[in-house]
Design a protein around this motif. Structure first.
Motif, PDB file in Angstrom:
ATOM      1  N   SER A   1      12.813  65.949  59.947  1.00 35.57           N
ATOM      2  CA  SER A   1      12.349  65.226  60.979  1.00 35.57           C
ATOM      3  C   SER A   1      12.355  66.282  62.172  1.00 35.57           C
ATOM      4  N   ALA A   2      13.177  67.384  62.102  1.00 38.43           N
ATOM      5  CA  ALA A   2      13.436  68.454  63.243  1.00 38.43           C
ATOM      6  C   ALA A   2      12.112  69.236  63.227  1.00 38.43           C
ATOM      7  N   VAL A   3      11.649  69.374  61.769  1.00 36.87           N
ATOM      8  CA  VAL A   3      10.683  70.378  61.854  1.00 36.87           C
ATOM      9  C   VAL A   3       9.486  69.567  62.149  1.00 36.87           C
TER      10      VAL A   3
ATOM     11  N   SER B   1      20.903  63.954  53.307  1.00 32.72           N
ATOM     12  CA  SER B   1      20.639  63.513  54.759  1.00 32.72           C
ATOM     13  C   SER B   1      20.357  64.957  55.589  1.00 32.72           C
ATOM     14  N   ARG B   2      20.861  66.030  55.208  1.00 31.61           N
ATOM     15  CA  ARG B   2      20.603  66.885  55.896  1.00 31.61           C
ATOM     16  C   ARG B   2      19.092  67.460  55.869  1.00 31.61           C
TER      17      ARG B   2
ATOM     18  N   PRO C   1      31.026  59.006  62.253  1.00 38.65           N
ATOM     19  CA  PRO C   1      29.411  59.245  62.541  1.00 38.65           C
ATOM     20  C   PRO C   1      28.913  60.663  62.425  1.00 38.65           C
ATOM     21  N   GLN C   2      29.762  61.617  62.920  1.00 37.56           N
ATOM     22  CA  GLN C   2      29.260  62.833  62.949  1.00 37.56           C
ATOM     23  C   GLN C   2      29.104  63.614  61.471  1.00 37.56           C
ATOM     24  N   ASP C   3      29.883  62.692  60.551  1.00 37.78           N
ATOM     25  CA  ASP C   3      29.921  63.278  59.078  1.00 37.78           C
ATOM     26  C   ASP C   3      28.731  62.961  58.352  1.00 37.78           C
ATOM     27  N   ARG C   4      27.918  61.949  58.837  1.00 36.74           N
ATOM     28  CA  ARG C   4      27.086  61.330  58.015  1.00 36.74           C
ATOM     29  C   ARG C   4      26.036  62.163  57.561  1.00 36.74           C
ATOM     30  N   PHE C   5      25.632  63.441  58.140  1.00 35.10           N
ATOM     31  CA  PHE C   5      24.713  64.157  57.671  1.00 35.10           C
ATOM     32  C   PHE C   5      25.424  65.522  56.891  1.00 35.10           C
TER      33      PHE C   5
END
Length: 1118
Positions: A1097-1099, A1090-1091, A1081-1085
């Motif tokens: 989304s973060a912005v 994806s990044r 899961p932690q490698d999905r981005f």
């Protein structure tokens, strides 16, 4: 659903509903050149935000076929929205158009093939929904050729001036779409048309007299009348009225003072009678609706009956109707005023009243100086009326209050009589309100300018005109050019109360309650210029907030009259009541709380102490809840339950009737009962097994023995200690085993009681029970007690008070121990924190009413006891043994979460807009509910330590075996000795499951509570950096500015968005390459797409919440 037919003959099942912001994209796609020509360019979101009524027509697949938006003023800048009425009546033949009966179309769009059918269906639905609406106008500067659908729906307004303004002016009449219904006297031959209506509502008519209706119609006379509502020659509604009313019984159950007891005013020869000068006669002034029934398709035309039945009784001024408390409020009642019942009433019915003057039309206009005397007479005798008149005078003089803030005043008048006044003040604290209250649950803040927000300063409206209250607010928003009105309700604090609002219910019926937001505790000094503005961080007196916006003025609430009685102001009870009060579309008229010391109120800082806290409700949290204005508080203890007659008996003898009874009294410390063993002989605890069973203390309680269970008890104890103990040399005995013993010891020390005067006496512990789950914390507390010279005695059972005598003052106590020699102590005050269990009066009430009790109140998974009208929740309860889950009970969970789930379980039974809950599958029905929120414990411990312990819910340990924390799974910094101890535990999924803080500095509790359940990667790669030796102090680590985004109350929404992005990416990878199924899961981005989605989304999250997170740089800022 209804069916419409397209121009090509295609049929479509459709629903007309209120528009939502999610419809914006679909509506925008329907805009075509003809629509632009008529309405001009529009911002759909802005239109939906400001429209008084916006409706969408959608099919079964939720595809949008058409949309229409309606305002209370014409399109564009043709005329000032406050002055359209004189403009329209001067330029056109529109003398019957008033703000009460007219709306203006601002947008209509539809799929071309369904345009005409959609327009007809929308108009029918709008006229059906808004009972007082007579005309829909289309007035715009854009003179053009209408599309065929609008051309057929509207007709031109006849001009009175030539050439007149260059504009398009059209009108659509109610009579063409959903006309008023004809009311006439009932005839016996109507019987067959009317009877099917009673079949749909069988409770209205008794089946024991099948010919009762025919007899009722046939037996009409001067005192008794019956009428029907006709549609196309068929009776679709029936009403029966009589002037034979038992006013004496009504006065016994309802407060009728404002209506002169429903008696006529005695006539005088010289002057017309007025309520303030005339005497009340003994002649009835009311008639009563006996039976009322109407086809559901014509419910909104129930109001057509009202003028007719008043004409039947020209000499009577009041129409009344009583309905069962469990009867859903039907549209007819929305025109009536609900009368509050007397406290002594047990009648299971509600009384509604309509006054003849309510048949008129209300006009709202700006107040003028000539209104001063009429307003003074209107508010005479009302609380804070002087404040209202002072603000009115300020408005007349400068249009500003004493602080220089702009005021606007408006009066409501009927037949030239002033019947109401509303004074508003420009809202100066919008940044504070936006940051501290979730107003964005109801409005798009960016679509409202700061000048469009105003505060309700004063509001008074005669009860006879309460059904116009929504219209009054709608008109004030239009006339004042405002879009939002806010009402602040302060707790009982005379320094903050300066608003005259009468009746408050009239505002709350129109407004939505706004939830407070969890606040970030900022390290302001460290943030410096990156901190939020002072407008946000300044400390203001807390208040409950309600909101009225334009789009809410035509969205009536659903009224619930069911009598819901909650026993116990516990965290569970307050949470349950809060959930009901915050339902925006519901208005609960009969919520009652029975509490020993009433509703918990605001408390001063010096009163806090003695007991630990669950961090469920602080004083500020309680002040921000709308409970005082929404519930009735009965102060006293429950001493009995009459299940047959459905009422609770409260100490003092008062009977509180209920339809739904909620028992959530929790557990309380009980006055300990001495064993009474003979201490002249050697005796140990092991020899007292038969005497250690819980027994009730029945003797008089000494005046210096305090059992502390709530803030009221703590305040009383503090006052007594300061007045009678602190400066003396007697001992303080603190008896018990819980954390409250240690927080009480710290409170005594803070009151300057010398440590050698304090004795902590611990009874024997239950197997497997520990006060502190972390042994290091326990060690630190013991060291602090030893340093303060506090005496600690373990495994002691109370044997005697005053050597067996029971004078008023307790001077000595004796305990048995594991040693043959007893412990004898001189006593100046005895603070009891032992023997926690069900209060005896609560137990007796439950047991005597034959509810199943098995050491706790027995409930099923849906909170129900053996009586479906009685529910239980919280530590008072246990699950039935049929679940085979004795290790789990509500006491194992967060009480606030339990209360929220109780409300969610009960709401489908109360809310007619919700579908009834489906019966769970048999297998699921045998499972007890498990909750996820953390169990929280905190307080001030000896040594000045601030303590916070947060942990996931866990089962009761029935085996007695001790449970040890795996220290190697912990993330620990600091030491208890230096007062900077911080310990975190992660579960197998690397989520925070336990948090323990012991600090000599104040703790930002709200921030740390939000860490629970977060993945360590979201916390700055916490685990990785800790094991790399990069984190030496968790307090400093969690004080960094990046953490503030995690503490934000909307971070959980951001997390959900990330999970959606992650899931979408995962599904796409599986589709493209099945070999990627091993990706973690932690490698999905890790891929660029994806990044980029994650970064976007973060912005958005940081930008949207920039008012609270200014320490983060946004794109374009640097």
């Amino acid at each position: 659903m209804r069916s419409i037919t397209s121009s090509s003959g295609q049929e479509e099942a459709v629903t007309v509903r209120r528009s939502e912001s999610a419809d914006a994209q679909g509506i925008d796609s329907l805009i075509c050149p003809p629509a632009l020509a008529v309405f001009g360019r529009v911002n759909i979101i802005h239109l939906l935000e400001k429209a008084n009524l916006a409706v969408t027509l959608a099919n079964e697949k939720e595809d949008i076929l058409a949309h229409a938006s309606f305002f209370d003023h014409p399109v564009g800048d043709l005329v000032n929205q406050a002055h359209w009425e004189p403009f329209l009546q001067k330029q056109f033949r529109a003398e019957k158009c008033t703000p009460l009966n007219t709306l203006f179309l601002h947008l209509f769009v539809a799929k071309p093939e369904f345009a005409l059918a959609s327009a007809k269906e929308i108009m029918r639905a709008v006229f059906n929904a808004v009972a007082e609406l007579e005309y829909i106008c289309l007035v715009t500067l854009n003179v053009c050729v209408l599309e065929p659908a609008l051309e057929e729906m509207f007709e031109p307004l006849q001009r009175l001036t030539d050439p007149g303004p260059q504009c398009l002016a059209l009108i659509c009449h109610r009579r063409e779409h959903f006309p008023r219904r004809h009311i006439r006297p009932a005839r016996v031959k109507d019987h067959d048309d009317i009877m099917p209506l009673f079949t749909e509502q069988p409770k209205v008519l008794s089946v024991e007299r099948p010919y009762f209706l025919a007899e009722l119609i046939e037996g009409q006379n001067e005192e008794n009348h019956a009428a029907v509502c006709e549609s196309d020659g068929v009776a679709v509604g029936f009403i029966s009225v009589t002037s034979d009313v038992d006013l004496k019984r009504l006065q016994d159950d309802f407060d009728l003072r404002e209506f002169n007891g429903l008696y006529k005013l005695q006539q005088t020869k010289d002057n017309e009678p007025t309520p303030s000068t005339a005497h009340v006669s003994e002649e009835s002034n009311a008639f009563c609706i006996q039976i009322f029934v109407i086809d559901k398709n014509f419910e909104t035309r129930s109001v057509d009956f009202i003028p007719y039945i008043f004409n039947l009784f020209p000499d009577l001024d009041f129409c009344i109707i009583t309905v069962p408390t469990l009867c859903p409020e039907f549209p007819l009642l929305q025109s009536f005023h609900r009368v509050p019942r007397r406290a002594s009433s047990t009648l299971p019915r509600e009384l509604y009243i309509f006054h003849r003057t309510g048949l008129g039309s209300v006009e709202v206009r700006p107040a003028v100086a000539a209104d001063r005397q009429a307003v003074s007479d209107l508010v005479k005798g009302l609380r804070l009326s002087e404040s209202l008149l002072q603000d009115l005078d300020c408005f007349y003089e400068t249009c500003r209050d004493l602080d220089g803030v702009r005021l606007q005043a408006f009066v409501a008048q009927v037949n030239r009589e002033v019947v109401g006044i509303l004074i508003i003040r420009d809202e100066q604290d919008m940044e504070y309100i936006r940051a501290h209250y979730n107003i964005e649950n109801f409005i798009y803040f960016s679509h409202h300018s700061y000048e469009e927000h105003a505060q309700i300063r004063h509001f008074v409206l005669k009860p006879s005109f309460q059904h116009f209250s929504t219209h009054v607010f709608k008109e004030v928003l239009r006339l004042a050019h405002r879009s939002c009105l806010y009402l602040r309700i302060y707790p009982s604090d005379p320094s903050q109360e300066n608003s005259c609002v009468h009746h408050l219910d009239l505002v709350l019926n129109c407004a939505v309650p706004v939830r407070p937001r969890r606040q970030i505790i900022y390290p302001l000094e460290e943030l410096g210029i990156n901190a939020p503005s002072r407008q946000i961080t300044e400390d203001q007196a807390p208040f409950a907030l309600s909101l009225i916006s334009r789009k809410l003025t035509m969205e009536p609430k659903v009224t619930i009259n069911a009598r819901i009685v909650v026993v116990g102001a516990s965290d569970t009870g307050l949470s349950f009541l809060g959930m009901l009060c915050f339902c925006p579309h519901l208005r609960f008229n009969s919520l009652t709380l029975i509490s020993t010391h009433g509703l918990p109120r605001d408390c001063n800082q010096e009163d806090i102490g003695f007991l630990s806290t669950s961090h469920a409700y602080s004083s500020r949290d309680l002040a921000q809840l709308p409970l005082p204005s929404c519930i009735t508080v009965v102060t006293g203890k429950m001493v009995g339950i009459n299940r047959k007659s459905k009422y609770v008996i409260v100490s003092g003898g008062r009977k509180v009737p209920y339809d739904h009874l909620i028992l959530c009294t929790g557990l309380q410390y009980q006055v300990p009962c001495p064993t009474g063993v003979d201490l002249s002989q050697p005796v140990t605890n092991s020899q007292l097994q038969d005497r250690t069973a819980h027994r009730r203390y029945t003797e008089p309680v000494p005046s210096n023995l305090f059992t502390l269970n709530d803030l009221h008890d703590c305040r009383a104890a503090r006052r007594w200690l300061c007045a009678n103990f602190v400066e003396l040399e007697d001992n303080a005995i603190v008896y018990g085993n819980s954390i409250d013993v240690f927080t009480t010891a710290e409170t005594l020390l803070s009151l300057c009681v010398q440590g050698n005067r304090i004795h902590l006496v611990h009874p024997p512990l239950e197997p497997g029970v520990r006060c502190f789950s972390d042994p290091l914390v326990e060690k630190a507390v013991c060291s602090a007690l030893e340093k303060a010279e506090v005496q600690v005695h373990h495994d002691c059972l109370l044997a005697h008070m005053n050597s067996g005598d029971h004078p008023d003052l307790l001077t000595s106590v004796s305990f048995t121990t594991d040693a043959p020699e007893p412990l004898r102590l001189q006593c100046g005050v005895f603070i009891n924190l032992s023997n926690k269990g069900v209060d005896y009066d609560a137990f007796k009430s439950i047991n005597s009413s034959f509810l199943v009790f098995d050491s706790r109140l027995v409930i099923n998974a849906a909170f129900q006891t053996s009586d479906s009208s009685v529910c239980g929740a919280g530590p008072l309860t246990k699950f039935s043994r049929c679940y085979h889950a004795d290790e789990w009970s509500h006491g194992n969970f967060n009480s606030k979460e339990v209360g929220q789930d109780l409300a969610a379980t009960l709401l489908p039974l109360l809310d007619p807009t919700l579908e009834p809950a489906d019966e769970p599958p048999p297998d699921v029905n045998r499972l007890v509910p498990l909750y996820k929120q953390a169990k929280i414990q905190g307080g001030k411990l000896p040594g000045g330590y601030n303590y916070l312990h947060v942990t996931k819910p866990s089962a009761t340990n029935l085996t007695g075996a001790s449970v040890r924390h795996l220290q190697d799974n912990g993330i620990v910094t600091g030491r208890v000795e230096t007062g900077n101890y911080f310990c975190l535990h992660l579960d197998c999924y690397e989520l925070v499951e336990t948090l323990t803080c012991l600090s000599l500095k104040p703790l930002p509790g709200s921030n740390y509570l939000s860490l629970y359940g977060k993945h360590q990667q979201l916390l700055g790669q916490l685990s990785t950096h800790y094991h790399q030796g990069l984190i030496h102090d968790l307090y400093s680590f969690f004080r960094q500015s990046w953490c503030l985004a995690v503490y934000h109350d909307r971070f959980s929404d951001f997390e959900q968005e990330l999970q959606q992005i992650s899931s979408a990416t995962w599904r796409q990878r599986l589709t493209e390459d099945a070999d990627d199924s091993h990706v973690l899961p932690q490698d999905r981005f890790k891929d660029a797409e994806s990044r980029a989605a994650l970064r976007s989304s973060a912005v958005k999250y940081v930008t949207y919440n920039r008012n609270l997170l200014p320490m983060f740089a946004c794109p374009g800022q640097l």
